[in-house]
Design an enzyme around this catalytic site. Sequence first.
Site, PDB file in Angstrom:
ATOM      1  N   GLY A  64      42.129  34.620  35.809  1.00 36.05           N
ATOM      2  CA  GLY A  64      41.882  35.728  34.903  1.00 36.05           C
ATOM      3  C   GLY A  64      42.745  36.918  35.261  1.00 36.05           C
ATOM      4  O   GLY A  64      43.434  36.930  36.279  1.00 36.05           O
ATOM      5  N   PRO A  65      42.730  37.944  34.425  1.00 33.90           N
ATOM      6  CA  PRO A  65      43.563  39.125  34.677  1.00 33.90           C
ATOM      7  C   PRO A  65      43.086  39.892  35.906  1.00 33.90           C
ATOM      8  O   PRO A  65      41.983  39.667  36.406  1.00 33.90           O
ATOM      9  CB  PRO A  65      43.389  39.948  33.391  1.00 33.90           C
ATOM     10  CG  PRO A  65      42.101  39.478  32.804  1.00 33.90           C
ATOM     11  CD  PRO A  65      41.958  38.051  33.174  1.00 33.90           C
ATOM     12  N   PRO A  66      43.917  40.800  36.423  1.00 36.07           N
ATOM     13  CA  PRO A  66      43.527  41.560  37.621  1.00 36.07           C
ATOM     14  C   PRO A  66      42.318  42.450  37.352  1.00 36.07           C
ATOM     15  O   PRO A  66      42.149  42.996  36.257  1.00 36.07           O
ATOM     16  CB  PRO A  66      44.772  42.409  37.922  1.00 36.07           C
ATOM     17  CG  PRO A  66      45.892  41.743  37.194  1.00 36.07           C
ATOM     18  CD  PRO A  66      45.287  41.099  35.991  1.00 36.07           C
ATOM     19  N   GLY A  67      41.483  42.590  38.366  1.00 35.60           N
ATOM     20  CA  GLY A  67      40.388  43.544  38.304  1.00 35.60           C
ATOM     21  C   GLY A  67      39.130  43.062  37.631  1.00 35.60           C
ATOM     22  O   GLY A  67      38.225  43.862  37.388  1.00 35.60           O
ATOM     23  N   VAL A  68      39.019  41.759  37.324  1.00 38.65           N
ATOM     24  CA  VAL A  68      37.806  41.282  36.653  1.00 38.65           C
ATOM     25  C   VAL A  68      36.750  40.806  37.643  1.00 38.65           C
ATOM     26  O   VAL A  68      35.682  40.358  37.234  1.00 38.65           O
ATOM     27  CB  VAL A  68      38.140  40.158  35.652  1.00 38.65           C
ATOM     28  CG1 VAL A  68      39.038  40.675  34.551  1.00 38.65           C
ATOM     29  CG2 VAL A  68      38.809  38.986  36.361  1.00 38.65           C
ATOM     30  N   GLY A  69      37.058  40.859  38.972  1.00 36.13           N
ATOM     31  CA  GLY A  69      36.035  40.538  39.969  1.00 36.13           C
ATOM     32  C   GLY A  69      36.156  39.163  40.577  1.00 36.13           C
ATOM     33  O   GLY A  69      35.152  38.621  41.062  1.00 36.13           O
ATOM     34  N   LYS A  70      37.362  38.590  40.613  1.00 40.73           N
ATOM     35  CA  LYS A  70      37.516  37.237  41.154  1.00 40.73           C
ATOM     36  C   LYS A  70      37.237  37.219  42.663  1.00 40.73           C
ATOM     37  O   LYS A  70      36.511  36.356  43.157  1.00 40.73           O
ATOM     38  CB  LYS A  70      38.928  36.715  40.855  1.00 40.73           C
ATOM     39  CG  LYS A  70      39.272  36.640  39.387  1.00 40.73           C
ATOM     40  CD  LYS A  70      40.625  36.020  39.134  1.00 40.73           C
ATOM     41  CE  LYS A  70      41.756  36.887  39.673  1.00 40.73           C
ATOM     42  NZ  LYS A  70      41.859  38.183  38.975  1.00 40.73           N
ATOM     43  N   THR A  71      37.838  38.140  43.386  1.00 41.30           N
ATOM     44  CA  THR A  71      37.673  38.149  44.843  1.00 41.30           C
ATOM     45  C   THR A  71      36.251  38.524  45.238  1.00 41.30           C
ATOM     46  O   THR A  71      35.645  37.898  46.118  1.00 41.30           O
ATOM     47  CB  THR A  71      38.670  39.136  45.476  1.00 41.30           C
ATOM     48  OG1 THR A  71      39.994  38.775  45.076  1.00 41.30           O
ATOM     49  CG2 THR A  71      38.570  39.097  46.987  1.00 41.30           C
TER      50      THR A  71
ATOM     51  N   SER B 231      52.548  32.763  19.713  1.00 38.93           N
ATOM     52  CA  SER B 231      51.378  33.117  18.913  1.00 38.93           C
ATOM     53  C   SER B 231      51.699  34.097  17.793  1.00 38.93           C
ATOM     54  O   SER B 231      50.832  34.382  16.966  1.00 38.93           O
ATOM     55  CB  SER B 231      50.280  33.708  19.806  1.00 38.93           C
ATOM     56  OG  SER B 231      50.732  34.886  20.442  1.00 38.93           O
TER      57      SER B 231
ATOM     58  N   LYS C  62      42.083  38.937  21.952  1.00 36.86           N
ATOM     59  CA  LYS C  62      42.739  39.338  20.703  1.00 36.86           C
ATOM     60  C   LYS C  62      41.730  39.866  19.694  1.00 36.86           C
ATOM     61  O   LYS C  62      41.963  40.878  19.016  1.00 36.86           O
ATOM     62  CB  LYS C  62      43.510  38.151  20.129  1.00 36.86           C
ATOM     63  CG  LYS C  62      44.722  37.742  20.981  1.00 36.86           C
ATOM     64  CD  LYS C  62      45.413  36.505  20.436  1.00 36.86           C
ATOM     65  CE  LYS C  62      46.621  36.145  21.278  1.00 36.86           C
ATOM     66  NZ  LYS C  62      47.305  34.918  20.819  1.00 36.86           N
TER      67      LYS C  62
END
Length: 832
Positions: free
Chosen positions: A414-421, A737, A780
């Site tokens: 996912g994109p940076p900052g979404v809470g993966k770590t 797209s 989108k």
Amino acid sequence: MPHNDENKQFSLSPSDTADLKTDTSSDTSKDETENIHSAAAEEKEALLEGSEYEKNPEEEERIPSQLPVLAVRDVVIFNYMILPLFVGREKSVRAVEAALEQKKFLLVCAQKAEDIEDPQSEDLYHFGTVVKVMRMLKMPDGRVKVLVQGVSRAVVDDFVQLSPYLEAHITRLDEIVPQYDANTEALLRTARELSAKVLTLRGIAVNDISPLLESIDDPGRLADLIASNMRIRVDEGQKILEAIDPVERLTLITALLAKEIEVATVQARIQNSAREGMDKAQKEYYLREQIKAIRQELGEGEQAEEDDLRELMQALKKAGLPKDVNKEADKQLRRLRTMHNDSSEANVIRTYLELLADLPWKKLSKDKLDILNAAKILDEDHYGLDKVKDRILEFLSVRKLNPDSKGPILCFAGPPGVGKTSLGRSIARALGRQFQRLSLGGMRDEAEIRGHRRTYIGSMPGRIIQAIKQAGTRNPVIMLDEVDKLGNDFRGDPSSALLEVLDPEQNHTFSDHYLNVPFDLSKVMFICTANHLETIPGPLQDRMEIITLPGYTLQEKLTIAKTYLIPRVIKENGLKTPDLHIDDSAVTAVIKQYTREAGLRSLERELSSVCRKLARKKAEGEKPPFSIAPEDVNRLLGVPRYTEDEKEKTLQPGMALGLAWTPVGGEVLTIETTVMNGKGQLVLTGQLGDVMKESAQAAFSYIRSRSDKLHIDSSIFQEKDIHIHVPAGATPKDGPSAGVTLAIALISALTGKKVNPNLCMTGEITLQGRVLPVGGIKEKILAGVAHGLKHVIIPQQNMKDLEDVPSELLKKIHVHPAANNDDTLSLVFGKK
């Protein structure tokens, strides 16, 4: 200049020259040719008794024109040179006897090849030296030892006989009287200086030799004297012998002396280096012995070493090593016992054994398998992310029912900052396991994963083993962060090394190069994170279960900010919860005007900036509570960084609204097209990537093939140029797209019809007009809603992705599926 280090003198008198020239040649067979240094030293006095010989013109005149010839193997004799020779071949003995029967003169010629036992005329150099036999001594073994002195140069005219000994007609060559000038004097001085330097490099004292060298003014005699005492090959000596001109001869000698200085300098440097290395080793040994003696005086000697070894053995026993690992540990312990305690190899082995003792070979942390409590912990730490939470709870459920099941390899994309770590930390807390994080971004060395071999200085285990050691258990949660940013170069490919680590079928026998014994990683729960899956190699993706974390919607960001971010930044900036009240509308203003991201990092920074400004007010004496309304946001944070584009009420012909995915969320793109006089060219601008350019070409070809149905004059394609531009030209754009949007914008420009301004679209287009699925549907649609649009066209195959879109968003925008671009025309232009 002397042939070996035993000769330490350099003399100009005939007898002293004989002292120097002990490394002599003989004409004996190869088996009989020996180093006669010792024999010459023992019998030198006897041989040189009465050997003071000086040539005189009368004697030189008595030299016959026909002389016996003596062939020698590895020496060239010069004038004034006195030399002892062993003579063993029958021809040579007879030649010496014939010389003694006559006037004791003999012609000495060097052989061209040393391995010829019976040299003929063609095997000899025809330029030689006439010598006088000064003394002969018969040896018990039948050989003859003679002492000869060079008298004159001579050249062989022809050989008179070949047996029983060689005899030849000769022409004696008189010395040329040189012309003394500045060049000759310079050569004399150079030869003397270089000779002294060579002797110095050889470790020979030159105090007595320098005056003797200075006393010789004849360049020919000086050249012959130096040549007779130099280490030169036969071919080089023959060149000097054949140089009749004394100045030319001295020039050749000077060149050889310069070369000898280079060789002697290198040799001296090598000897000094070897001596220094030996001195260093002796010094280290002496210091170690002193340290050992000091330790013994302090009671810390061998007993302390034994205590250390005993403690290490006990630690290894407590570690519970597997059988094969224990065998390797015993082997290294035996090696350690035989080594000096302070040696570098001993330190390497001790460090290795300490690592074996510290690794948790059998220590496992107990999993908390309370499913309801785990769900509570995950909800406390993260808002939303239902799919991820469900997967974690499923894993706990399976582990509770089957404790021997192999752990999954999850990959949060996912994109940076979404809470993966932070999600990985929550998983470890829910499981009750230790958590270790490894950042793989920019890693290019395979040894970072597999470790370095112990043969290298400063070697260490790989980061996987280091993380296991630091965790202290064999089943931690290890997060491999930024796995999509691995690199590779000449040091290896870390992504290939991860294939074994992340395969449950292989990692139970993971082999680290430093350990060199297998370690079981099957109990470790690996979690990977990535921003882009495209850069992860296919085999590595195949080993992972990919879970996509989409960007947050505005409503989700608002909830997360109120629940998690605001309480955190209030505490971090020295405030208390009652000190600050922020309206929801103010938080929304911060999100819209100061952040543009899929995650939450920028939002947290802006909220922290608000709290810092209020903390300053409190520190200056202003009393809380503080209340933040929407109108206060601009005063605290400054001019808004982002403004919502004002939705146009109408679109001009050639304009269409498309949807794009970016790492920070969705975007609405306005594509503009214009038609102008030209030659049928298609111009593309806006920093478009190759894929997007191909989409434009495909859309253009589709329109040309449908020109009759679309009521477009086909002559336009030959008489007009079409220019397609995507604004924000400094921002790179790529992907398929935008194909549908490009086709609609082209149709609008060519027909002059306007596109519905409340409509946006996405999808890949083919030459037949088919609309193919694309990614990022949630982001989108979120961008379309934020832009105030009411309708969106998506590929029909993407309708399944609407499950991930929150229901409140779908209420604000109407989704139209499209399987073919022809189906969208009525919706786009308002009528067929």
